[in-house]
Design a protein around this motif. Structure first.
Motif, PDB file in Angstrom:
ATOM      1  N   LEU A   1       3.075  11.183  -3.897  1.00 20.36           N
ATOM      2  CA  LEU A   1       4.375  10.758  -3.383  1.00 20.36           C
ATOM      3  C   LEU A   1       4.290  10.100  -2.001  1.00 20.36           C
ATOM      4  CD1 LEU A   1       7.473  10.724  -3.631  1.00 20.36           C
ATOM      5  CD2 LEU A   1       7.488  13.090  -2.802  1.00 20.36           C
ATOM      6  N   GLY A   2       3.567  10.730  -1.077  1.00 15.40           N
ATOM      7  CA  GLY A   2       3.546  10.243   0.300  1.00 15.40           C
ATOM      8  C   GLY A   2       2.992   8.839   0.442  1.00 15.40           C
ATOM      9  N   THR A   3       2.055   8.463  -0.436  1.00 20.47           N
ATOM     10  CA  THR A   3       1.452   7.135  -0.313  1.00 20.47           C
ATOM     11  C   THR A   3       2.444   6.033  -0.663  1.00 20.47           C
ATOM     12  OG1 THR A   3       0.614   7.200  -2.597  1.00 20.47           O
ATOM     13  CG2 THR A   3      -0.827   8.060  -0.865  1.00 20.47           C
ATOM     14  N   ILE A   4       3.356   6.334  -1.549  1.00 21.87           N
ATOM     15  CA  ILE A   4       4.387   5.349  -1.902  1.00 21.87           C
ATOM     16  C   ILE A   4       5.287   5.104  -0.694  1.00 21.87           C
ATOM     17  CG2 ILE A   4       6.383   4.907  -3.385  1.00 21.87           C
ATOM     18  CD1 ILE A   4       4.969   6.663  -5.524  1.00 21.87           C
ATOM     19  N   SER A   5       5.727   6.185  -0.062  1.00 24.22           N
ATOM     20  CA  SER A   5       6.571   6.075   1.126  1.00 24.22           C
ATOM     21  C   SER A   5       5.835   5.380   2.267  1.00 24.22           C
ATOM     22  CB  SER A   5       7.019   7.475   1.554  1.00 24.22           C
ATOM     23  OG  SER A   5       7.731   7.432   2.767  1.00 24.22           O
ATOM     24  N   ASP A   6       4.553   5.758   2.478  1.00 20.40           N
ATOM     25  CA  ASP A   6       3.771   5.159   3.565  1.00 20.40           C
ATOM     26  C   ASP A   6       3.628   3.650   3.380  1.00 20.40           C
ATOM     27  OD1 ASP A   6       3.386   7.641   4.712  1.00 20.40           O
ATOM     28  OD2 ASP A   6       1.403   7.943   3.830  1.00 20.40           O
TER      29      ASP A   6
ATOM     30  N   ASN B   1      -6.547   2.007   5.633  1.00 19.70           N
ATOM     31  CA  ASN B   1      -7.411   0.893   6.009  1.00 19.70           C
ATOM     32  C   ASN B   1      -7.246  -0.296   5.071  1.00 19.70           C
ATOM     33  OD1 ASN B   1      -9.003   3.576   6.862  1.00 19.70           O
ATOM     34  ND2 ASN B   1      -9.437   1.943   8.314  1.00 19.70           N
ATOM     35  N   LEU B   2      -7.037  -0.014   3.790  1.00 20.86           N
ATOM     36  CA  LEU B   2      -6.771  -1.110   2.864  1.00 20.86           C
ATOM     37  C   LEU B   2      -5.421  -1.750   3.178  1.00 20.86           C
ATOM     38  CD1 LEU B   2      -7.288  -2.923   0.490  1.00 20.86           C
ATOM     39  CD2 LEU B   2      -6.590  -1.073  -1.049  1.00 20.86           C
ATOM     40  N   LEU B   3      -4.423  -0.941   3.479  1.00 21.44           N
ATOM     41  CA  LEU B   3      -3.116  -1.507   3.832  1.00 21.44           C
ATOM     42  C   LEU B   3      -3.227  -2.397   5.078  1.00 21.44           C
ATOM     43  CD1 LEU B   3      -0.737   1.548   3.220  1.00 21.44           C
ATOM     44  CD2 LEU B   3      -1.085  -0.448   1.736  1.00 21.44           C
ATOM     45  N   LEU B   4      -3.998  -1.944   6.067  1.00 23.18           N
ATOM     46  CA  LEU B   4      -4.220  -2.772   7.260  1.00 23.18           C
ATOM     47  C   LEU B   4      -4.918  -4.082   6.903  1.00 23.18           C
ATOM     48  CD1 LEU B   4      -5.374  -0.372  10.125  1.00 23.18           C
ATOM     49  CD2 LEU B   4      -3.336  -1.804  10.092  1.00 23.18           C
TER      50      LEU B   4
ATOM     51  N   MET C   1       8.771 -16.125   1.165  1.00 21.12           N
ATOM     52  CA  MET C   1       8.729 -14.663   1.308  1.00 21.12           C
ATOM     53  C   MET C   1       7.830 -14.077   0.220  1.00 21.12           C
ATOM     54  SD  MET C   1      11.840 -11.877   1.449  1.00 21.12           S
ATOM     55  CE  MET C   1      12.326 -12.372   3.104  1.00 21.12           C
ATOM     56  N   LYS C   2       6.924 -13.186   0.631  1.00 23.20           N
ATOM     57  CA  LYS C   2       6.015 -12.539  -0.302  1.00 23.20           C
ATOM     58  C   LYS C   2       6.706 -11.361  -0.986  1.00 23.20           C
ATOM     59  CE  LYS C   2       2.052 -14.751   0.551  1.00 23.20           C
ATOM     60  NZ  LYS C   2       1.294 -15.468  -0.489  1.00 23.20           N
ATOM     61  N   HIS C   3       6.537 -11.275  -2.294  1.00 22.02           N
ATOM     62  CA  HIS C   3       7.131 -10.185  -3.067  1.00 22.02           C
ATOM     63  C   HIS C   3       6.068  -9.115  -3.280  1.00 22.02           C
ATOM     64  CE1 HIS C   3       9.585  -8.923  -6.882  1.00 22.02           C
ATOM     65  NE2 HIS C   3       9.376  -7.937  -6.029  1.00 22.02           N
ATOM     66  N   ILE C   4       6.328  -7.921  -2.762  1.00 22.54           N
ATOM     67  CA  ILE C   4       5.388  -6.805  -2.898  1.00 22.54           C
ATOM     68  C   ILE C   4       5.988  -5.763  -3.834  1.00 22.54           C
ATOM     69  CG2 ILE C   4       4.194  -4.934  -1.695  1.00 22.54           C
ATOM     70  CD1 ILE C   4       4.035  -6.729   0.743  1.00 22.54           C
ATOM     71  N   SER C   5       5.258  -5.457  -4.883  1.00 17.79           N
ATOM     72  CA  SER C   5       5.704  -4.475  -5.885  1.00 17.79           C
ATOM     73  C   SER C   5       4.865  -3.208  -5.743  1.00 17.79           C
ATOM     74  CB  SER C   5       5.546  -5.049  -7.299  1.00 17.79           C
ATOM     75  OG  SER C   5       6.333  -6.199  -7.477  1.00 17.79           O
ATOM     76  N   ILE C   6       5.493  -2.138  -5.275  1.00 18.52           N
ATOM     77  CA  ILE C   6       4.815  -0.847  -5.140  1.00 18.52           C
ATOM     78  C   ILE C   6       5.156  -0.024  -6.372  1.00 18.52           C
ATOM     79  CG2 ILE C   6       4.518   1.219  -3.735  1.00 18.52           C
ATOM     80  CD1 ILE C   6       5.730  -0.461  -1.380  1.00 18.52           C
ATOM     81  N   LEU C   7       4.136   0.275  -7.173  1.00 18.92           N
ATOM     82  CA  LEU C   7       4.388   0.996  -8.414  1.00 18.92           C
ATOM     83  C   LEU C   7       4.751   2.457  -8.136  1.00 18.92           C
ATOM     84  CD1 LEU C   7       1.658  -0.339 -10.881  1.00 18.92           C
ATOM     85  CD2 LEU C   7       3.836  -1.358 -10.159  1.00 18.92           C
ATOM     86  N   VAL C   8       5.590   2.994  -9.010  1.00 20.41           N
ATOM     87  CA  VAL C   8       5.981   4.408  -8.928  1.00 20.41           C
ATOM     88  C   VAL C   8       5.645   5.064 -10.270  1.00 20.41           C
ATOM     89  CG1 VAL C   8       7.820   6.036  -8.366  1.00 20.41           C
ATOM     90  CG2 VAL C   8       7.885   3.723  -7.401  1.00 20.41           C
TER      91      VAL C   8
ATOM     92  N   LEU D   1       0.615   1.239  16.259  1.00 18.64           N
ATOM     93  CA  LEU D   1       1.829   2.005  15.992  1.00 18.64           C
ATOM     94  C   LEU D   1       1.541   3.224  15.126  1.00 18.64           C
ATOM     95  CD1 LEU D   1       4.954   2.183  16.229  1.00 18.64           C
ATOM     96  CD2 LEU D   1       5.064   0.938  14.069  1.00 18.64           C
ATOM     97  N   PHE D   2       0.705   3.041  14.094  1.00 25.02           N
ATOM     98  CA  PHE D   2       0.402   4.128  13.167  1.00 25.02           C
ATOM     99  C   PHE D   2      -0.812   4.956  13.600  1.00 25.02           C
ATOM    100  CE2 PHE D   2       3.066   1.385  10.634  1.00 25.02           C
ATOM    101  CZ  PHE D   2       3.768   2.248   9.806  1.00 25.02           C
ATOM    102  N   ALA D   3      -1.374   4.638  14.775  1.00 20.65           N
ATOM    103  CA  ALA D   3      -2.541   5.347  15.310  1.00 20.65           C
ATOM    104  C   ALA D   3      -3.695   5.340  14.311  1.00 20.65           C
ATOM    105  CB  ALA D   3      -2.177   6.785  15.693  1.00 20.65           C
ATOM    106  N   LEU D   4      -4.023   4.143  13.829  1.00 15.77           N
ATOM    107  CA  LEU D   4      -5.079   3.981  12.841  1.00 15.77           C
ATOM    108  C   LEU D   4      -6.291   3.307  13.464  1.00 15.77           C
ATOM    109  CD1 LEU D   4      -2.889   2.615   9.908  1.00 15.77           C
ATOM    110  CD2 LEU D   4      -3.736   4.944  10.177  1.00 15.77           C
ATOM    111  N   GLU D   5      -7.474   3.708  12.986  1.00 12.86           N
ATOM    112  CA  GLU D   5      -8.715   3.072  13.424  1.00 12.86           C
ATOM    113  C   GLU D   5      -8.911   1.804  12.591  1.00 12.86           C
ATOM    114  OE1 GLU D   5     -13.524   3.941  13.469  1.00 12.86           O
ATOM    115  OE2 GLU D   5     -12.120   5.579  13.079  1.00 12.86           O
ATOM    116  N   ILE D   6      -8.835   0.657  13.227  1.00 12.22           N
ATOM    117  CA  ILE D   6      -8.939  -0.596  12.497  1.00 12.22           C
ATOM    118  C   ILE D   6     -10.405  -0.911  12.199  1.00 12.22           C
ATOM    119  CG2 ILE D   6      -9.118  -2.178  14.479  1.00 12.22           C
ATOM    120  CD1 ILE D   6      -6.991  -3.924  12.972  1.00 12.22           C
ATOM    121  N   ASP D   7     -10.644  -1.566  11.061  1.00 14.47           N
ATOM    122  CA  ASP D   7     -11.981  -2.014  10.649  1.00 14.47           C
ATOM    123  C   ASP D   7     -12.944  -0.873  10.349  1.00 14.47           C
ATOM    124  OD1 ASP D   7     -11.266  -4.664  10.794  1.00 14.47           O
ATOM    125  OD2 ASP D   7     -11.976  -4.919  12.848  1.00 14.47           O
TER     126      ASP D   7
END
Length: 326
Positions: free
Chosen positions: A14-19, A171-174, A1-8, A192-198
């Motif tokens: 604020l919204g980017t942390i939640s996203d 796009n970086l998250l994708l 399992m990959k451990h992802i640490s989202i800094l606060v 799902l997130f209605a994002l333009e890939i690439d």
């Protein structure tokens, strides 16, 4: 399992942390719905037990403090806000923690102007980086040893990632999703997130505003002359002569003060004006071309595409309300 640490951090967006948290927890849900085990342990990581935002209107209670994280695979730095030098100072305890975990094998990704915190670690020195186009001048002033790539949506080098401005962080998250899982899951998330890939460039969104936070008064006057004489065909030799500066010396001073050569500056000012005409007027492409001092269609279209990533007609169709309706 990959451990992802989202800094606060203090003064984060604020919204980017939640996203970010939502995207990776949604990935786990996708995997579980496919009968597979979740892949990610997602934690919000802070310096204390509570981080307040917007004068205390909102707050986040991180899952863990940085001292509790012994090993992580991916650190995500959200965008910062406010006075960036002061914000970095308030969050300085993150810096050695990020360095230590990167040296221990973790990858690090900065979203938008989270790039300032990543650059403050020194890990980007001599490497490429993306950030919000509006913060480019300040970034270059604070971190001259980092190669900021204008317009790039994503940069990736030796486990260090960064994204362009504002919603480019999606796009970086994708990109990270695809690297950590596969293309199929990245496409599902994008839909799902209605994002333009690439998406590769933020150039169509850049609003050029010439860098004038410098003390070279003759160069400021040269900038103002360029901006006030859009319809003229201005040569660099004429500019150097007008301000009584030798041509080579003028080139060096202009580049040092503005981060653009004189020729680049002339092009960018003219194309920025052309963008405004295309966005807000009834003029066709040739009429706009003449308004900004070009008389060669091929040359105008080549420079326009180089700076914006779009042809003039595509740009007009994208941003002019009447063109969209038509």
């Amino acid at each position: 399992m990959k451990h992802i640490s989202i800094l606060v951090p203090d003064e984060a967006v604020l919204g980017t942390i939640s996203d970010t948290r939502y995207m990776f927890t949604t990935l786990n849900e996708f995997l579980e719905s496919d009968g597979k085990s979740p892949m990610f342990k997602v934690q919000l990581v802070g310096l204390g037990e509570e981080v307040k935002f917007h004068q205390g209107l909102f707050s986040i209670h991180p899952d863990v403090r940085i001292t509790d994280v012994k090993k992580t695979d991916l650190i995500i730095i959200p965008p910062l806000s406010g006075n960036l030098k002061a914000t970095l100072e308030r969050n300085k305890d993150f810096i050695p923690w990020i360095i230590d975990h990167y040296q221990d094998g973790a990858e690090v990704a900065s979203l938008c102007i989270g790039s300032f915190m990543l650059a403050a670690t020194g890990l980007l020195n001599g490497r490429e980086c993306s950030s919000h186009w509006a913060s480019a001048a300040e970034f270059r002033e604070m971190f001259p040893e980092v190669e900021l790539i204008d317009g790039r949506i994503i940069t990736e080098e030796q486990g260090l990632y960064s994204s362009g401005g504002a919603t480019s962080y999606w796009n970086l998250l994708l990109h990270l999703v695809e690297k950590l899982t596969d293309r199929e899951l990245a496409i599902r998330i994008a839909k799902l997130f209605a994002l333009e890939i690439d998406r590769k460039t933020q150039s169509p969104f850049v609003m050029f505003n010439g860098q004038k936070k410098h003390e070279d008064e003759p160069i400021k006057k040269a900038q103002e002359f360029i901006e006030c004489n859009l319809t003229e065909r201005i040569s660099v030799d004429d500019l150097a002569s007008r301000f009584a500066i030798g041509r080579r010396h003028f080139d060096r001073r202009f580049k040092k003060a503005t981060n653009n050569t004189p020729a680049e500056y002339i092009q960018r000012v003219k194309i920025e004006a052309a963008k405004k005409w295309l966005e807000n007027s009834h003029k066709n492409v040739n009429e706009v071309m003449y308004e900004v001092g070009y008389n060669d269609t091929k040359s105008f279209r080549t420079v326009f595409r180089k700076i914006t990533g779009l042809s003039p007609i595509d740009y007009r169709n994208k941003y002019n309300k009447e063109a969209v309706v038509a």
